[in-house]
Design an enzyme around this catalytic site. Sequence first.
Site, PDB file in Angstrom:
ATOM      1  N   ASP A  36     -30.495  49.989  24.320  1.00  0.00           N
ATOM      2  CA  ASP A  36     -31.188  49.613  25.555  1.00  0.00           C
ATOM      3  C   ASP A  36     -30.634  50.370  26.753  1.00  0.00           C
ATOM      4  O   ASP A  36     -31.385  50.781  27.644  1.00  0.00           O
ATOM      5  CB  ASP A  36     -31.093  48.107  25.782  1.00  0.00           C
ATOM      6  CG  ASP A  36     -29.655  47.574  25.765  1.00  0.00           C
ATOM      7  OD1 ASP A  36     -28.771  48.248  25.195  1.00  0.00           O
ATOM      8  OD2 ASP A  36     -29.427  46.479  26.318  1.00  0.00           O
ATOM      9  N   ASN A  85     -31.762  40.548  23.189  1.00  0.00           N
ATOM     10  CA  ASN A  85     -31.183  39.334  22.623  1.00  0.00           C
ATOM     11  C   ASN A  85     -32.019  38.094  22.901  1.00  0.00           C
ATOM     12  O   ASN A  85     -32.033  37.160  22.094  1.00  0.00           O
ATOM     13  CB  ASN A  85     -29.772  39.125  23.181  1.00  0.00           C
ATOM     14  CG  ASN A  85     -28.775  40.099  22.600  1.00  0.00           C
ATOM     15  OD1 ASN A  85     -28.513  40.087  21.410  1.00  0.00           O
ATOM     16  ND2 ASN A  85     -28.228  40.970  23.439  1.00  0.00           N
ATOM     17  N   THR A 106     -29.662  38.929  29.023  1.00  0.00           N
ATOM     18  CA  THR A 106     -28.663  38.032  28.455  1.00  0.00           C
ATOM     19  C   THR A 106     -27.276  38.422  28.955  1.00  0.00           C
ATOM     20  O   THR A 106     -26.470  37.580  29.349  1.00  0.00           O
ATOM     21  CB  THR A 106     -28.711  38.090  26.921  1.00  0.00           C
ATOM     22  OG1 THR A 106     -30.059  37.832  26.481  1.00  0.00           O
ATOM     23  CG2 THR A 106     -27.771  37.074  26.319  1.00  0.00           C
TER      24      THR A 106
END
Length: 258
Positions: free
Chosen positions: A110, A9, A133
Amino acid sequence: MLLAIDCGNTNTLFAIHDGEDWQAQWRSGTDSTRTADEHAVWLSQLMDLHGFAFKDIDACVISTVVPQALFNLRNLSRRYFDAEPIIVGENGVNLDMEVRLARASEAGADRLVNALGARGVYDGPLIIIDSGTATTFDVISADGAFEGGIIAPGINLSMQALHAAAAKLPRVAIARPQKVIGNDTVSAMQSGVFWGYIDLIDGLVARIKEEHGQPMTVIATGGVVSLFDGASQTIDHYDPDLTIRGLLQVWKLNGGQA
């Protein structure tokens, strides 16, 4: 050579593997509107500085949690490397991993890649902490299955929220304060976010271990994880290459030859 791309992100990582070792890594700020041509201009200059050219790349593997960025990253691989990329999470891509979630499709690419990067290197069961993030705590069973975990706000997000929501609190850098009790606004904010975050990590790890009911190895990775070195009492290993090692494993599992 293999180009591995991990699009998060906040940042996107590009790494080159020559079949034996990682040769170079670069990060850029994630921008889902950046075209394949714009990626190519930026990447070609960095590759040239390290003695690489586009013609050296003949394979590509991509993991992304930003769906809007995938179109351009896929085009980058097709147009400039003449390679059909392996996309983590797409139908037909083998991860050789059982996902024990109520809805397996909800497992982030991820998180699965991190699990692959940890398996075979560390003895399970495992807790993988990825600080970006968001901060994720993922549980990998002794037999290598992805069992789920926890998603919490990232440390940078926490600091930004303080500044954005409180009119008189300034924007400050994340740092490890020398004392827990701050004697001014900046040090008080830094202490609250940093030590609060360390206690969040140690507290959640303790709860996971208690619920799991057996000893577990704790691995930490991610952009700001080096800040926690020596502060957390529960992290056993700091592994900055966990994600790209997982991407390499995805490539191998799907016909790539290292």
